[in-house]
Scaffold this active site. Sequence first.
Site, PDB file in Angstrom:
ATOM      1  CB  SER A 129      21.997  -9.022 -38.890  1.00 12.02           C
ATOM      2  OG  SER A 129      22.018  -9.900 -37.791  1.00 12.02           O
ATOM      3  CE  LYS A 167      18.672 -11.218 -37.280  1.00  7.94           C
ATOM      4  NZ  LYS A 167      19.755 -12.206 -37.393  1.00  7.94           N
TER       5      LYS A 167
END
Length: 206
Positions: A129, A167
């Site tokens: 990701s 993230k």
Amino acid sequence: MRELTKRQSEIYDYIKKIVQTKGYPPSVREIGEAVGLASSSTVHGHLSRLEEKGYIRRDPTKPRAIEIVSEQLDEVNVEETIHVPVIGKVTAGVPITAVENIEEYFPLPEHLTSTHNSDIFILNVVGESMIEAGILDGDKVIVRSQTIAENGDIIVAMTEDEEATVKRFYKEKNRYRLQPENSTMEPIYLDNVIVVGKVIGLYREM
């Protein structure tokens, strides 16, 4: 200094080369792969002979702790290293629970940390990701422990379900957004998030 066998010379030369290019010594596995030895015990045996003959010193309590001590030491550009704790794994895909214990210690060139060593740890990245930020599956992210973050920081966060993830952090009006760096994936929106640390570096074994 006592003469080396052909195999011992190969191992010694490889260790010197890696120390010169990377600033820290190779692992036993890397040495074995480089000289064609499948057995780690055989590599350990050769390292013991090198140590007995005065070419290297080893610290049995630390991984990769091989120090060149021959008269050729001055020819090798040895960079100061620190042993940084590797704390479990953290996902860069679907979050998984972080294992909050030290799995091993990993040697890093000191310049990669640029902060107080006691505040630094490493997490192994699993998932894709963050690939558009250059963080790939299998990379080691170097993290500085801290509990606050600014918008746009790449952080290690614990979510409401006590899952850990890497993230990009954004604080919005009534929520937090953990943004993946992968255009095929959706952001995670949370009412509460715990910042574990900020990613300050990356290590990738080539």
